[in-house]
Design an enzyme around this catalytic site. Sequence first.
Site, PDB file in Angstrom:
ATOM      1  N   TYR A  98      22.307  37.387  25.980  1.00  0.00           N
ATOM      2  CA  TYR A  98      22.207  36.112  25.043  1.00  0.00           C
ATOM      3  C   TYR A  98      22.918  36.422  23.785  1.00  0.00           C
ATOM      4  O   TYR A  98      23.442  35.338  23.198  1.00  0.00           O
ATOM      5  CB  TYR A  98      20.625  35.674  25.053  1.00  0.00           C
ATOM      6  CG  TYR A  98      20.033  34.692  26.029  1.00  0.00           C
ATOM      7  CD1 TYR A  98      20.453  33.554  26.254  1.00  0.00           C
ATOM      8  CD2 TYR A  98      19.608  35.735  27.241  1.00  0.00           C
ATOM      9  CE1 TYR A  98      19.854  32.683  27.503  1.00  0.00           C
ATOM     10  CE2 TYR A  98      19.118  34.998  28.186  1.00  0.00           C
ATOM     11  CZ  TYR A  98      19.384  33.471  28.590  1.00  0.00           C
ATOM     12  OH  TYR A  98      18.818  32.920  29.417  1.00  0.00           O
ATOM     13  N   GLU A 140      12.620  33.285  32.297  1.00  0.00           N
ATOM     14  CA  GLU A 140      13.145  34.132  33.383  1.00  0.00           C
ATOM     15  C   GLU A 140      12.451  35.495  33.461  1.00  0.00           C
ATOM     16  O   GLU A 140      12.343  36.274  34.508  1.00  0.00           O
ATOM     17  CB  GLU A 140      14.560  34.545  32.935  1.00  0.00           C
ATOM     18  CG  GLU A 140      15.535  33.404  32.922  1.00  0.00           C
ATOM     19  CD  GLU A 140      16.734  33.230  31.993  1.00  0.00           C
ATOM     20  OE1 GLU A 140      17.206  34.407  31.520  1.00  0.00           O
ATOM     21  OE2 GLU A 140      17.447  32.517  31.879  1.00  0.00           O
TER      22      GLU A 140
END
Length: 397
Positions: A98, A140
């Site tokens: 990310y 997730e």
Amino acid sequence: MLSPQSTEIVRATLPAVGGAIGEITPLFYDKLFADRPELLRDLFNRGNQANGSQQRALAGSIAAFATALVEHPDTRPDAMLARIAHKHASLGIAPEQYPLVQRHLFAAIAEVLGEAVTPEVAAAWDEVYWLMANALIALEARLYEQAGTPDGDTLRPCRIVGRMRETADVATFLVQPLDGRPLPAGRPGQYVSVQVELPDGARQIRQYSLSGRPDDALQFSVKRLAGDPAGEVSNHLHDHLDTGDTLLVSAPFGDVVLDGGDAPLLLASAGIGCTPMIGMLTHLAATGSARKVVAVHADRDESAHAFRTDLGQLIGKLPDATAHVWYERPEAADWPADRTGLADLSGIEIPAGTVAYLCGPLPFMRAVRAQLLAAGVPAADIHYEVFGPDLWLGADS
């Protein structure tokens, strides 16, 4: 969620960012792949990158999330986040990726918008990004735990133990894990990721719906897709892999799953979109479900209709189920005229309280959804699965 100061800045700049995001996202991917070429080779779908659909999906998700933050500040867009999180988990996306995305995305935004990206604007959009990213990371992590792979490595070596020809361009594969551990639990409507090594050394990943659930194997079906490189994985599976070969397969993921209630069901599909519906019908038949089921399918013709025989057999096993099939160019001379052409739900009784599941090309799903809404089915009860990047993200669906 979003701070008051950032909310006002994002609201004011959303038109400019949204209007330029078609320029921002291709530039972002160019920067990302220049820095990390292995991501294009081994993670991102090269076909979707080539035709631009992945960029459009990313643009849709970012704009939809930012819009939700400013228009509905007390409600998190969980449906959208769940859709993305399941796809990310099936690919093994890790938290450390990310910051990489953030760096190249914001470099692209600054390059496209120039002086309009003041430090205050950059800080506000950075807040948007990390609200979305941290929510996805948490979702997730939960999915990885549920799959029994907390490290995020969901791909397991599997052996192909069966291959069946459904149509000239659809094949069904049955696989079993090589390590002998129990099969991962899956729910009707979910998919698995399949990774293959292509002749150029790339390890490309695609998702395929579970088209049934044998007791001792995972079953998924693959339609051969034309085009280069859009169909490179499906063509490789069709041309080079057979019983006894091995490939990497993930645990099942996907947020569009058959609910466990007793409401009437409408399962509408077109083309290869029949695969998750056949998985759902298989489950309903195996559990002796008494639910009212209306199955709708549209295809080019009888020869192209995968699982045509299975559809009739499964409907026959359910006590209150009917099937309605349309062919654009039927091969049978006596095929009914009112079932020729595109699917049309106007002549089908939609029971009150129906929960609908759709899968197929976007024009088909949009048309069916419009008819369901007109028939009084609430938008919240119409679920859909898209094969490929989800260009509906953020829509009222």
